[in-house]
Design an enzyme around this catalytic site. Structure first.
Site, PDB file in Angstrom:
ATOM      1  N   TYR A   1      14.185  -6.954   8.368  1.00 45.54           N
ATOM      2  CA  TYR A   1      13.304  -6.030   7.640  1.00 45.54           C
ATOM      3  C   TYR A   1      12.215  -5.486   8.566  1.00 45.54           C
ATOM      4  O   TYR A   1      11.987  -4.281   8.621  1.00 45.54           O
ATOM      5  CB  TYR A   1      12.680  -6.732   6.431  1.00 45.54           C
ATOM      6  CG  TYR A   1      11.663  -5.888   5.716  1.00 45.54           C
ATOM      7  CD1 TYR A   1      12.048  -4.940   4.781  1.00 45.54           C
ATOM      8  CD2 TYR A   1      10.297  -6.026   5.982  1.00 45.54           C
ATOM      9  CE1 TYR A   1      11.108  -4.148   4.125  1.00 45.54           C
ATOM     10  CE2 TYR A   1       9.354  -5.245   5.335  1.00 45.54           C
ATOM     11  CZ  TYR A   1       9.771  -4.307   4.410  1.00 45.54           C
ATOM     12  OH  TYR A   1       8.845  -3.526   3.780  1.00 45.54           O
TER      13      TYR A   1
ATOM     14  N   ALA B   1      12.589   1.753   3.616  1.00 40.64           N
ATOM     15  CA  ALA B   1      13.225   0.439   3.756  1.00 40.64           C
ATOM     16  C   ALA B   1      13.300  -0.291   2.419  1.00 40.64           C
ATOM     17  O   ALA B   1      14.285  -0.980   2.141  1.00 40.64           O
ATOM     18  CB  ALA B   1      12.452  -0.404   4.769  1.00 40.64           C
ATOM     19  N   GLU B   2      12.273  -0.164   1.609  1.00 39.16           N
ATOM     20  CA  GLU B   2      12.206  -0.902   0.348  1.00 39.16           C
ATOM     21  C   GLU B   2      13.134  -0.334  -0.723  1.00 39.16           C
ATOM     22  O   GLU B   2      13.814  -1.082  -1.408  1.00 39.16           O
ATOM     23  CB  GLU B   2      10.770  -0.926  -0.185  1.00 39.16           C
ATOM     24  CG  GLU B   2       9.827  -1.814   0.595  1.00 39.16           C
ATOM     25  CD  GLU B   2      10.093  -3.293   0.401  1.00 39.16           C
ATOM     26  OE1 GLU B   2      10.720  -3.687  -0.597  1.00 39.16           O
ATOM     27  OE2 GLU B   2       9.658  -4.073   1.262  1.00 39.16           O
ATOM     28  N   SER B   3      13.104   0.984  -0.898  1.00 37.71           N
ATOM     29  CA  SER B   3      13.814   1.571  -2.046  1.00 37.71           C
ATOM     30  C   SER B   3      14.701   2.760  -1.709  1.00 37.71           C
ATOM     31  O   SER B   3      15.367   3.283  -2.604  1.00 37.71           O
ATOM     32  CB  SER B   3      12.795   2.026  -3.086  1.00 37.71           C
ATOM     33  OG  SER B   3      12.039   3.117  -2.577  1.00 37.71           O
TER      34      SER B   3
END
Length: 146
Positions: free
Chosen positions: A133, A46-48
């Site tokens: 998120y 999800a982040e990168s």
């Protein structure tokens, strides 16, 4: 046509090995800190999107998108170093889990938006971005558990 396939393989090989290295470090640090592997993998995705060179407009960097202050707090000197970034991010997740009483929604919202605001106001404040998120990481976590 054969040269095109060889060119594509040459370009993709470093990415594949880097992703395999990142997954090994993610599993290692998850086990070390007692955080579920599937959760760590979901946060990284999800982040990168598993891009170790990712940088956000807010200044977060690396696989787990650590902000400079968070990285410093958890002893990360090079946010682009795969092992170091994942170690710091997993240590942060472990710390947030304890801080949030094990509530994954609060932990993930805190990881995304910062623990001070989330702990002060709970999920009621959460913007659509933070809610999205948390839902995305929850989806990826469930998918990874299959």
């Amino acid at each position: 046509m054969k040269w095109l396939v060889l060119l594509m393989m040459a370009v993709a090989a470093p990415c594949l090995s880097q992703s395999a290295e990142a997954r090994r470090w993610a599993d290692h640090w998850a086990d070390h800190y007692g955080v579920e592997r599937e959760l760590v993998q979901a946060v990284i995705e999800a982040e990168s999107g598993w891009n170790p060179r990712a940088v956000s407009s807010a200044g977060a960097a690396g696989l787990m998108q650590l902000m400079p202050d968070t990285a410093a707090t958890f002893g990360v000197r090079n946010r682009f170093d795969v092992a170091e970034n994942i170690r710091g991010g997993v240590a942060y997740l472990k710390w947030l889990a304890a801080l949030c009483g094990g509530d994954r929604r609060l932990m993930l919202a805190s990881y995304n938006a910062g623990q001070d605001l989330v702990l002060r106001r709970g999920l009621d404040f959460a913007s659509e971005e933070v809610q999205s998120y948390v839902a995305r990481v929850a989806y990826l976590y469930r998918r990874n558990r299959w």
